[in-house]
Design an enzyme around this catalytic site. Structure first.
Site, PDB file in Angstrom:
ATOM      1  N   HIS A  99      43.960  33.655  38.387  1.00 31.16           N
ATOM      2  CA  HIS A  99      43.575  32.435  37.676  1.00 31.16           C
ATOM      3  C   HIS A  99      42.093  32.451  37.327  1.00 31.16           C
ATOM      4  CE1 HIS A  99      42.503  31.626  41.855  1.00 31.16           C
ATOM      5  NE2 HIS A  99      41.615  30.754  41.408  1.00 31.16           N
ATOM      6  N   ASP A 101      39.081  29.600  37.330  1.00 30.27           N
ATOM      7  CA  ASP A 101      38.979  28.315  38.040  1.00 30.27           C
ATOM      8  C   ASP A 101      39.083  27.118  37.094  1.00 30.27           C
ATOM      9  OD1 ASP A 101      38.741  29.323  40.640  1.00 30.27           O
ATOM     10  OD2 ASP A 101      36.576  29.627  40.413  1.00 30.27           O
ATOM     11  N   HIS A 244      40.488  35.747  38.562  1.00 28.62           N
ATOM     12  CA  HIS A 244      40.400  36.386  39.876  1.00 28.62           C
ATOM     13  C   HIS A 244      41.651  36.113  40.683  1.00 28.62           C
ATOM     14  CE1 HIS A 244      38.589  32.368  40.320  1.00 28.62           C
ATOM     15  NE2 HIS A 244      39.072  32.379  41.543  1.00 28.62           N
ATOM     16  N   ARG A 261      32.723  27.694  48.491  1.00 26.61           N
ATOM     17  CA  ARG A 261      32.482  27.898  47.060  1.00 26.61           C
ATOM     18  C   ARG A 261      31.707  26.735  46.470  1.00 26.61           C
ATOM     19  NH1 ARG A 261      37.758  28.174  43.372  1.00 26.61           N
ATOM     20  NH2 ARG A 261      37.173  26.051  42.838  1.00 26.61           N
TER      21      ARG A 261
HETATM   22  C1  SIN Z   1      38.910  31.346  44.860  1.00 24.02           C
HETATM   23  O1  SIN Z   1      39.965  31.449  44.242  1.00 24.02           O
HETATM   24  O2  SIN Z   1      37.968  30.681  44.429  1.00 24.02           O
HETATM   25  C2  SIN Z   1      38.737  32.034  46.189  1.00 24.02           C
HETATM   26  C3  SIN Z   1      38.929  33.494  46.151  1.00 24.02           C
HETATM   27  C4  SIN Z   1      39.177  34.060  47.523  1.00 24.02           C
HETATM   28  O3  SIN Z   1      39.651  33.349  48.422  1.00 24.02           O
HETATM   29  O4  SIN Z   1      38.918  35.248  47.709  1.00 24.02           O
END
Ligand code: SIN
Length: 292
Positions: A99, A101, A244, A261
């Site tokens: 996805h 974000d 990602h 994050r």
């Molecule tokens: C995310 O999707 O922002 C986190 C990625 C992760 O947990 O490695």
């Protein structure tokens, strides 16, 4: 690191205010490599937010899932979050879980800054796909076709041509399938697999087949970099040019995994013909109101 994607930056201490030139160089590296990594930084929440403020305006931690107490900008990414591939009966495909974000929102974050705190001894890697490289690798004929298309992003499921929103997750937006990057002018294949539900103007089957082709294409290994975390590391991705994948393998272990994050306010995407995205449900994502 891979040939087009991902760069590790050394010799910078993110705990302290950066010289303006250093902040600019970090941002320039992000624009070039789409995702950048810093080892061994060990930031706390306040330092994480202070670093983020040197690159942009932090949003609320997560518009749906909340934030850390006293730190409205910080979102906890913990192993206890639900496992994507086991939460429903969907078939698992090569692009499942990938996805960009918050593309459900009309102005998804410009960048995300993730820091590792508790990292499993093995497993738990994050993968990033370069959507500019993915677009560039399409044939000119396919590029021309997708340049003119727009997609509906949301949290619900598609039945026929209709998107059924769940009540809890009331955000949905229409974005171009090809986004022109506001800083580099590069074209990115803006096809966030978890959130992009259908293509405007195509029949249901046409939309499904084309999306599956584009999703499969954009997560090909040559567009992807895989990051092995250590505690204290920081990753920043350009959310306008990447997708990602959070790891699933950690769910098969007893190891804890805790990251945090901060996301930066982004602008409204614009397509190749200059048409901006439009909200279907939900507001724009603005800056968080600092608690301190
Ligand atoms: C995310 O999707 O922002 C986190 C990625 C992760 O947990 O490695």
């Amino acid at each position: 690191m891979s040939v087009r994607t991902g760069a590790e930056i050394v010799g910078v201490d993110l705990k302290h205010p950066l010289a303006p030139r250093t902040a600019k160089e970090i941002w320039a590296a992000l624009l070039q490599w789409k995702v950048i990594f810093f080892r061994d930084q060990h930031l706390d929440h306040a330092q994480h937010v202070a670093f983020a403020r040197q690159l942009g305006e932090p949003t609320i931690g997560h518009v749906l899932y909340g934030h850390e107490e006293n730190f409205p900008e910080v979102y906890s990414v913990a192993k206890r979050r639900e496992r994507h591939t086991h939460m429903d009966a969907r078939p698992i495909r090569p692009w499942t879980g990938w996805h960009t974000d918050l593309t459900t929102i009309v102005n998804p974050p410009a960048a995300s800054i993730l820091r590792g705190v508790t990292i499993p001894p093995y497993g738990g890697d994050t993968q990033f796909a370069n959507l500019v490289a993915a677009y560039a690798a399409l044939s000119p004929a396919m590029q021309k076709f997708v340049d003119g298309l727009r997609g509906i992003h949301g949290y619900g499921e598609v039945t026929g041509n209709a998107l059924t929103q769940t009540n809890r997750k009331s955000f949905s937006s229409e974005h171009p399938l090809v986004r022109v990057h506001p800083e580099t002018g590069e074209r990115a294949l803006y096809v966030s697999p978890e959130f992009l539900k259908s293509i405007v103007g195509l029949g249901a089957r046409e939309s499904q087949v084309l999306l599956e082709f584009l999703w499969e294409h954009c997560v090909r290994p040559e567009f992807v970099v895989r990051f092995r975390w250590n505690a204290g590391d920081v990753a920043i991705w350009d959310n306008r040019a990447t997708a990602h994948l959070a790891p699933e393998d950690v769910f098969d272990t007893d190891f804890d995994r805790q990251l945090y994050r901060v996301t930066l306010v982004g602008d409204v995407p614009v397509g190749v013909d200059g048409t901006p995205s439009r909200p279907i449900v939900g507001e724009m994502l603005g800056p968080a109101q600092p608690a301190h």
